[in-house]
Design a protein around this motif. Structure first.
Motif, PDB file in Angstrom:
ATOM      1  N   SER A  37       8.068   6.727  -2.934  1.00 54.94           N
ATOM      2  CA  SER A  37       8.155   5.712  -1.885  1.00 54.94           C
ATOM      3  C   SER A  37       9.142   4.603  -2.258  1.00 54.94           C
ATOM      4  CB  SER A  37       6.782   5.093  -1.639  1.00 54.94           C
ATOM      5  OG  SER A  37       5.886   6.074  -1.164  1.00 54.94           O
ATOM      6  N   ASP A  38       9.828   4.091  -1.202  1.00 52.47           N
ATOM      7  CA  ASP A  38      10.725   2.964  -1.389  1.00 52.47           C
ATOM      8  C   ASP A  38      10.003   1.660  -1.043  1.00 52.47           C
ATOM      9  OD1 ASP A  38      12.818   4.617  -2.147  1.00 52.47           O
ATOM     10  OD2 ASP A  38      13.357   5.017  -0.053  1.00 52.47           O
ATOM     11  N   GLY A  39      10.726   0.578  -1.133  1.00 53.74           N
ATOM     12  CA  GLY A  39      10.155  -0.706  -0.773  1.00 53.74           C
ATOM     13  C   GLY A  39       9.600  -1.435  -1.979  1.00 53.74           C
ATOM     14  N   PRO A  40       9.204  -2.679  -1.770  1.00 50.01           N
ATOM     15  CA  PRO A  40       8.706  -3.487  -2.888  1.00 50.01           C
ATOM     16  C   PRO A  40       7.363  -2.999  -3.388  1.00 50.01           C
ATOM     17  CG  PRO A  40       8.381  -4.636  -0.812  1.00 50.01           C
ATOM     18  CD  PRO A  40       9.182  -3.405  -0.497  1.00 50.01           C
ATOM     19  N   LEU A  41       7.143  -3.211  -4.664  1.00 51.67           N
ATOM     20  CA  LEU A  41       5.849  -2.883  -5.269  1.00 51.67           C
ATOM     21  C   LEU A  41       4.831  -3.973  -4.943  1.00 51.67           C
ATOM     22  CD1 LEU A  41       4.369  -0.999  -7.456  1.00 51.67           C
ATOM     23  CD2 LEU A  41       4.922  -2.847  -9.047  1.00 51.67           C
ATOM     24  N   ALA A  42       5.258  -5.221  -5.105  1.00 50.07           N
ATOM     25  CA  ALA A  42       4.365  -6.355  -4.875  1.00 50.07           C
ATOM     26  C   ALA A  42       5.178  -7.626  -4.722  1.00 50.07           C
ATOM     27  CB  ALA A  42       3.384  -6.495  -6.033  1.00 50.07           C
ATOM     28  N   THR A  43       4.533  -8.644  -4.183  1.00 43.71           N
ATOM     29  CA  THR A  43       5.103  -9.988  -4.119  1.00 43.71           C
ATOM     30  C   THR A  43       4.175 -10.936  -4.865  1.00 43.71           C
ATOM     31  OG1 THR A  43       6.128  -9.569  -1.961  1.00 43.71           O
ATOM     32  CG2 THR A  43       5.832 -11.870  -2.619  1.00 43.71           C
ATOM     33  N   ALA A  92       0.818  -1.220   0.000  1.00 41.32           N
ATOM     34  CA  ALA A  92       0.000   0.000   0.000  1.00 41.32           C
ATOM     35  C   ALA A  92       0.847   1.264   0.000  1.00 41.32           C
ATOM     36  CB  ALA A  92      -0.931  -0.003   1.214  1.00 41.32           C
ATOM     37  N   ARG A  93       2.129   1.157   0.371  1.00 42.57           N
ATOM     38  CA  ARG A  93       2.987   2.346   0.349  1.00 42.57           C
ATOM     39  C   ARG A  93       3.305   2.790  -1.077  1.00 42.57           C
ATOM     40  NH1 ARG A  93       7.741   0.051   3.998  1.00 42.57           N
ATOM     41  NH2 ARG A  93       7.227  -1.723   2.640  1.00 42.57           N
ATOM     42  N   ARG A  94       3.244   1.862  -2.021  1.00 43.05           N
ATOM     43  CA  ARG A  94       3.543   2.217  -3.416  1.00 43.05           C
ATOM     44  C   ARG A  94       2.334   2.108  -4.338  1.00 43.05           C
ATOM     45  NH1 ARG A  94       8.903  -0.239  -5.931  1.00 43.05           N
ATOM     46  NH2 ARG A  94       8.132   1.151  -7.564  1.00 43.05           N
ATOM     47  N   VAL A  95       1.339   1.335  -3.931  1.00 46.88           N
ATOM     48  CA  VAL A  95       0.169   1.101  -4.786  1.00 46.88           C
ATOM     49  C   VAL A  95      -1.093   1.571  -4.065  1.00 46.88           C
ATOM     50  CG1 VAL A  95      -1.194  -0.628  -6.000  1.00 46.88           C
ATOM     51  CG2 VAL A  95       1.291  -0.872  -5.866  1.00 46.88           C
ATOM     52  N   TYR A 124       3.517 -27.103  -4.791  1.00 50.63           N
ATOM     53  CA  TYR A 124       4.777 -26.369  -4.873  1.00 50.63           C
ATOM     54  C   TYR A 124       4.485 -24.873  -4.970  1.00 50.63           C
ATOM     55  CZ  TYR A 124       7.082 -30.835  -5.832  1.00 50.63           C
ATOM     56  OH  TYR A 124       7.549 -32.117  -5.749  1.00 50.63           O
ATOM     57  N   GLN A 125       5.517 -24.071  -4.654  1.00 44.00           N
ATOM     58  CA  GLN A 125       5.318 -22.619  -4.656  1.00 44.00           C
ATOM     59  C   GLN A 125       6.584 -21.913  -5.136  1.00 44.00           C
ATOM     60  OE1 GLN A 125       4.540 -20.684  -0.787  1.00 44.00           O
ATOM     61  NE2 GLN A 125       2.755 -19.738  -1.740  1.00 44.00           N
ATOM     62  N   LEU A 126       6.376 -20.833  -5.878  1.00 45.74           N
ATOM     63  CA  LEU A 126       7.481 -19.992  -6.346  1.00 45.74           C
ATOM     64  C   LEU A 126       7.122 -18.547  -6.048  1.00 45.74           C
ATOM     65  CD1 LEU A 126      10.122 -19.573  -8.036  1.00 45.74           C
ATOM     66  CD2 LEU A 126       8.656 -19.446 -10.067  1.00 45.74           C
ATOM     67  N   GLU A 127       8.038 -17.799  -5.441  1.00 47.06           N
ATOM     68  CA  GLU A 127       7.765 -16.402  -5.084  1.00 47.06           C
ATOM     69  C   GLU A 127       8.743 -15.468  -5.785  1.00 47.06           C
ATOM     70  OE1 GLU A 127       7.521 -15.355  -0.995  1.00 47.06           O
ATOM     71  OE2 GLU A 127       5.596 -16.361  -0.683  1.00 47.06           O
ATOM     72  N   LYS A 128       8.243 -14.267  -6.083  1.00 53.64           N
ATOM     73  CA  LYS A 128       9.089 -13.240  -6.685  1.00 53.64           C
ATOM     74  C   LYS A 128       8.680 -11.896  -6.107  1.00 53.64           C
ATOM     75  CE  LYS A 128      10.086 -10.943 -11.136  1.00 53.64           C
ATOM     76  NZ  LYS A 128      11.562 -10.988 -11.044  1.00 53.64           N
ATOM     77  N   THR A 129       9.654 -11.145  -5.633  1.00 54.34           N
ATOM     78  CA  THR A 129       9.394  -9.802  -5.131  1.00 54.34           C
ATOM     79  C   THR A 129       9.706  -8.795  -6.220  1.00 54.34           C
ATOM     80  OG1 THR A 129       9.920 -10.431  -2.855  1.00 54.34           O
ATOM     81  CG2 THR A 129       9.995  -8.086  -3.386  1.00 54.34           C
ATOM     82  N   ILE A 130       8.754  -7.915  -6.482  1.00 60.04           N
ATOM     83  CA  ILE A 130       8.926  -6.899  -7.526  1.00 60.04           C
ATOM     84  C   ILE A 130       9.211  -5.579  -6.835  1.00 60.04           C
ATOM     85  CG2 ILE A 130       7.836  -5.719  -9.470  1.00 60.04           C
ATOM     86  CD1 ILE A 130       6.032  -8.188  -9.761  1.00 60.04           C
ATOM     87  N   GLY A 131      10.438  -5.116  -6.963  1.00 57.70           N
ATOM     88  CA  GLY A 131      10.816  -3.886  -6.275  1.00 57.70           C
ATOM     89  C   GLY A 131      11.355  -2.808  -7.192  1.00 57.70           C
ATOM     90  N   SER A 132      11.350  -3.086  -8.483  1.00 57.90           N
ATOM     91  CA  SER A 132      11.946  -2.149  -9.431  1.00 57.90           C
ATOM     92  C   SER A 132      11.128  -0.868  -9.556  1.00 57.90           C
ATOM     93  CB  SER A 132      12.075  -2.808 -10.802  1.00 57.90           C
ATOM     94  OG  SER A 132      10.809  -3.269 -11.225  1.00 57.90           O
ATOM     95  N   PRO A 133      11.786   0.270  -9.808  1.00 57.36           N
ATOM     96  CA  PRO A 133      11.054   1.515 -10.035  1.00 57.36           C
ATOM     97  C   PRO A 133      10.369   1.492 -11.395  1.00 57.36           C
ATOM     98  CG  PRO A 133      13.398   1.843 -10.410  1.00 57.36           C
ATOM     99  CD  PRO A 133      13.243   0.444  -9.873  1.00 57.36           C
ATOM    100  N   VAL A 134       9.413   2.391 -11.587  1.00 61.55           N
ATOM    101  CA  VAL A 134       8.703   2.442 -12.851  1.00 61.55           C
ATOM    102  C   VAL A 134       9.645   2.900 -13.962  1.00 61.55           C
ATOM    103  CG1 VAL A 134       7.885   4.804 -12.463  1.00 61.55           C
ATOM    104  CG2 VAL A 134       6.628   3.284 -14.011  1.00 61.55           C
ATOM    105  N   SER A 135       9.534   2.294 -15.147  1.00 59.90           N
ATOM    106  CA  SER A 135      10.366   2.664 -16.289  1.00 59.90           C
ATOM    107  C   SER A 135       9.489   3.206 -17.408  1.00 59.90           C
ATOM    108  CB  SER A 135      11.166   1.459 -16.786  1.00 59.90           C
ATOM    109  OG  SER A 135      10.286   0.427 -17.213  1.00 59.90           O
ATOM    110  N   SER A 136      10.107   3.781 -18.389  1.00 61.35           N
ATOM    111  CA  SER A 136       9.368   4.333 -19.528  1.00 61.35           C
ATOM    112  C   SER A 136       8.733   3.207 -20.339  1.00 61.35           C
ATOM    113  CB  SER A 136      10.305   5.144 -20.415  1.00 61.35           C
ATOM    114  OG  SER A 136       9.711   5.428 -21.665  1.00 61.35           O
ATOM    115  N   PHE A 137       7.492   3.397 -20.735  1.00 61.16           N
ATOM    116  CA  PHE A 137       6.812   2.376 -21.538  1.00 61.16           C
ATOM    117  C   PHE A 137       7.519   2.183 -22.873  1.00 61.16           C
ATOM    118  CE2 PHE A 137       3.687   1.110 -24.761  1.00 61.16           C
ATOM    119  CZ  PHE A 137       3.206  -0.054 -24.191  1.00 61.16           C
ATOM    120  N   ASP A 138       8.000   3.261 -23.483  1.00 65.79           N
ATOM    121  CA  ASP A 138       8.644   3.172 -24.794  1.00 65.79           C
ATOM    122  C   ASP A 138       9.948   2.389 -24.745  1.00 65.79           C
ATOM    123  OD1 ASP A 138       6.619   4.616 -25.981  1.00 65.79           O
ATOM    124  OD2 ASP A 138       7.621   6.547 -25.731  1.00 65.79           O
ATOM    125  N   GLU A 139      10.549   2.273 -23.550  1.00 64.32           N
ATOM    126  CA  GLU A 139      11.810   1.548 -23.418  1.00 64.32           C
ATOM    127  C   GLU A 139      11.610   0.098 -22.989  1.00 64.32           C
ATOM    128  OE1 GLU A 139      14.146   3.799 -20.702  1.00 64.32           O
ATOM    129  OE2 GLU A 139      14.352   5.525 -22.050  1.00 64.32           O
TER     130      GLU A 139
END
Length: 587
Positions: free
Chosen positions: A486-492, A436-439, A506-521
Motif C-alpha cells: 500500500s501507498d500513502g502515509p503510515l501515520a501523522t 488503516a490502509r498501511r496499519v 503550540y503544535q508540531l506535526e510530522k507525516t511519516i510516509g517512508s517505507p519499512v527498512s531493514s532493522f539491521d540497517e
C-alpha cells in the motif's frame, strides 16, 4: 623589648599568611561494590600530616595547606587509596579488601563492616542478613497495552515526560541479586534513561521530531515505528533563576545507609551546581516539619552543605504538613519567570496525615496551580513506596527519579542538570494517527499510565507531561501491517505543548510516509532503544515478546552501543547478565 615585639609580629603575620594559604576540601567516601557510604575512613593530607575521619554518612571536611598534592584514604576494611588534589569537592570509591588478602585483613574487614553497619543502621542485626522479600514495597499496577485495531481506533494519544526512575530501580534489584517486580518495570522510563544523538531543533523551534520505521526483530511479521522528540537545549548560564525548596524525609525509616546518607551525598552534588542567583530553603520532616535552612543564596554553599550534613533520622513521617510547609516557603520566595520547584526526597513511606494516594494527589494538584513544580526523588528498599512518588510527581507537574547510588546522583544533578530541573514545556502530549490502509493494528510499548483517555474530551484540557532542557523523549510502536504494497502515509504525529510560563498552546506535526527498512540497517539509537524495550517486555513477562529472548537483547545492544557517553549502554549489558542469573523467567 623592641626585638621581641618585632619577632612576635613577624610570627603572627607568618601564621596569618599560612592560614590564608589553606583551602577547605570536602567530599564523600563510598564502597565501590555496594555504593554505601563508608564511615571511619582516615583522610590524610600529603605531604602534610593533617587528618580527619569520615562521619557516619561517609562525609569529610579537611583543611589543606597550599602546596599539598594528594589526599590519602585509609580504612582497615579497604584498599588504601591516594587521590590527587584537583577539586575542592570529591567523591571517593574504596575497594573492599579481598578475602584472600590474609586472615588478619579478612578479620579486620569483617569488624570494620560490623562497626559501620551497627553505627549507621539501627535495625542492623548481623553481617549475614540478606533481603529475600520486597513485599512491603508498593508499585502502581500496570496492565500491558494491547494491539488496537486501526479501523476501530486510529488515534493513539499519550503524555510525554522525563521520568526515568524505573531504570535505576531495576539496577538496584540487579545489584541485590533479586528479580524485578513486574509492576516496577515501566518500559518508557527505561527507554528514556539513555542518551540519544538526535539533533537539537532549529533556533526558531522548541522541538524537533524524528522517526524510523523498521522490521521487528522479535516478531518477523510485524514492524517497529520509533518516534523521538528532542527539546531545545538551554545553556546553563541562560537558564532562569531557581527558587528551590528541599523537602527532606528524616523519619526513622530513612535511617539506613542507602537512604538518608545517600540522600545527603546526592544533595551535595546538586548544591555544587547552584549559581549565585539561585536560592535554596530546606524543610526536614519527621513527625512534625521544621525549617532547617531559610531561603539562602546559591553562592553560600558552605552554609547549605552544613545544614544538609547534620540531618539525622528518627520519628514518624508527617508528609502532609511538610508538603504544605514546603509549598508555602516556595510561594513566599516565588521568582516570576523563574524555576520555582519543591524537591522532595523520601522513601515515600507517609504514615502520618493524609496517607492515601488520592488524598496526596488532591493536595499536590491544588498547589501546582501557583506555578511551583514538584520533583520527587526516591531512595531505599523494602518499604519504598514507588506508587506514591510516581503519583505525586505526575499530579505536581513534575518529574520522578530513583537514586540508587552516587553515580546516579551525579547523572541527575550534574550531567543532566538542565533537563532534570528546568522545564521548557508543559502539558506535552503526542497524538499519533495511523492510516488503516498501511496499519492493521498497533501497540504502544510502555506509557501504560500515561495514555490519555478519549473521555478527557477537549485536548486543550488534557494534562500532558513536562519536558526539560535538551531532553530527548522516545516512544515506540509495534505495527501489524495491513497491505505490504500500500501507498500513502503510515501515520501523522502531532505534538502539542505549552512553553513554560505561557498559556498559549503550540503544535508540531510530522507525516511519516517512508517505507519499512531493514532493522539491521537502522541507526544505533533506534536499534539500542529496541533492545531496551524488548528487555523490558521480558522482565514484564509480556505475551508480546514473540521470539525475543535475553540473547537477542544482548546481541542487538552490543551492536548498537555507539559513542556511549557516560558508559550507560555498556552498563546495560552488565545489568542484563546480572538479572538473567537471578530472574527465573529470563533463563
Amino acid at each position: 623589648m623592641y626585638k621581641l615585639l618585632m619577632l612576635f609580629l613577624c610570627a603572627s603575620w607568618s601564621m596569618i599568611g599560612v592560614a590564608q594559604q589553606r583551602k577547605v576540601v570536602t567530599g564523600a567516601v563510598q564502597d565501590s561494590l555496594r555504593h554505601d557510604p563508608v564511615s571511619g575512613v582516615k583522610v590524610t593530607v600529603w605531604p602534610d600530616t593533617a587528618s580527619v575521619q569520615t562521619n557516619q554518612y561517609g562525609l569529610f571536611r579537611i583543611e589543606v595547606p597550599n602546596g599539598s598534592t594528594h589526599l590519602v584514604f585509609e580504612h582497615p576494611g579497604y584498599v588504601r587509596k591516594s587521590v590527587p588534589l584537583q577539586h575542592d569537592r570529591m567523591l571517593i570509591e574504596l575497594s573492599p579488601l579481598k578475602k584472600n588478602s590474609g586472615a588478619g585483613n579478612e578479620i579486620a574487614t569483617a569488624k570494620a563492616r560490623a562497626r559501620y553497619a551497627a553505627s549507621s543502621n539501627p535495625n542492623y542485626t548481623s553481617l549475614g542478613v540478606t533481603i529475600t522479600s520486597f513485599f512491603d514495597e508498593t508499585y502502581g499496577r500496570l496492565y500491558e497495552n494491547k494491539f488496537v485495531d486501526t479501523r476501530r481506533k486510529a488515534v493513539s494519544d499519550f503524555a510525554l515526560d522525563v521520568d526515568r526512575a524505573a531504570y535505576s530501580n531495576m539496577r538496584r534489584f540487579a545489584r541485590l541479586k533479586q528479580p524485578v517486580p513486574v509492576d516496577a518495570v515501566r518500559i518508557e522510563e527505561m527507554l528514556n534513561y539513555f542518551h540519544y544523538s538526535y539533533p537539537l531543533p532549529r533556533k526558531d523551534s522548541l522541538f524537533a521530531m524524528y522517526s524510523h520505521y523498521t522490521g521487528c526483530p522479535w516478531e518477523p511479521r510485524h514492524n517497529l515505528l520509533q518516534v523521538a522528540v528532542r527539546a531545545r537545549q538551554i545553556e546553563t548560564d541562560s537558564l532562569p533563576s531557581s527558587n528551590l525548596v528541599f523537602l527532606i524525609d528524616c523519619s526513622g525509616s530513612m535511617g539506613t545507609p542507602n537512604k538518608l546518607p545517600l540522600l545527603q551525598a546526592a544533595f551535595r552534588v546538586l548544591v555544587n551546581n547552584l549559581r549565585p542567583r539561585d536560592k535554596v530553603a530546606i524543610v526536614a520532616y519527621a513527625g512534625t516539619p521544621g525549617l532547617v535552612l531559610p531561603c539562602t543564596p546559591g553562592n553560600q554553599k558552605e552554609k547549605i552543605l552544613h545544614a544538609i550534613d547534620y540531618l539525622s533520622a528518627g520519628g514518624a513521617t508527617g508528609g502532609e504538613a511538610a508538603i504544605k510547609m514546603a509549598y508555602h516557603i516556595a510561594g513566599e520566595n516565588f521568582i516570576p519567570g523563574g524555576n520555582n520547584r519543591v524537591i522532595m526526597a523520601t522513601d515515600g513511606d507517609f504514615n502520618v496525615g493524609q496517607t492515601s494516594d488520592q488524598d496526596m494527589e488532591d493536595l499536590i494538584e491544588q498547589q501546582k496551580e501557583g506555578g511551583v513544580l514538584l520533583t520527587c526523588l526516591g531512595f531505599g528498599m523494602k518499604d519504598y513506596k514507588d506508587s506514591k512518588l510516581e503519583t505525586l510527581a505526575s499530579k505536581g507537574n513534575g518529574n520522578f527519579a530513583y537514586i540508587d547510588d552516587l553515580e546516579e546522583a551525579n547523572k541527575v544533578f550534574a550531567r543532566e542538570f538542565g533537563s532534570t530541573l528546568f522545564t521548557v514545556a508543559r502539558e506535552v502530549h503526542a497524538q499519533v494517527t495511523f492510516d488503516a490502509r498501511r496499519v492493521k493494528a498497533y501497540r504502544l510499548l510502555g506509557y501504560e499510565n500515561k495514555i490519555l483517555k478519549e473521555e478527557n474530551g477537549d485536548s486543550l484540557k488534557v494534562a500532558g507531561g513536562i519536558v526539560g532542557s535538551g531532553h530527548c523523549v522516545v516512544a515506540m510502536y509495534e505495527i501489524e501491517p495491513a497491505n505490504p504494497g500500500s501507498d500513502g502515509p503510515l501515520a501523522t504525529v502531532s505534538l502539542t505543548w505549552r512553553p513554560d510560563g505561557e498559556e498559549r498552546q503550540y503544535q508540531l506535526e510530522k507525516t511519516i510516509g517512508s517505507p519499512v527498512s531493514s532493522f539491521d540497517e537502522a541507526p544505533d539509537d533506534c536499534r539500542f532503544a529496541a533492545s531496551v524495550a524488548l528487555f523490558g517486555m521480558l522482565l514484564r513477562k509480556s505475551q508480546y515478546a514473540g521470539n525475543g529472548n535475553v540473547e537477542m537483547v544482548t546481541r542487538i545492544a552490543k551492536r548498537s552501543l555507539g559513542p556511549d557517553p557516560g558508559g550507560y549502554r555498556g552498563e546495560f549489558l552488565k545489568l542484563i547478565k546480572q538479572l538473567k542469573k537471578h530472574t527465573p523467567w529470563l533463563k
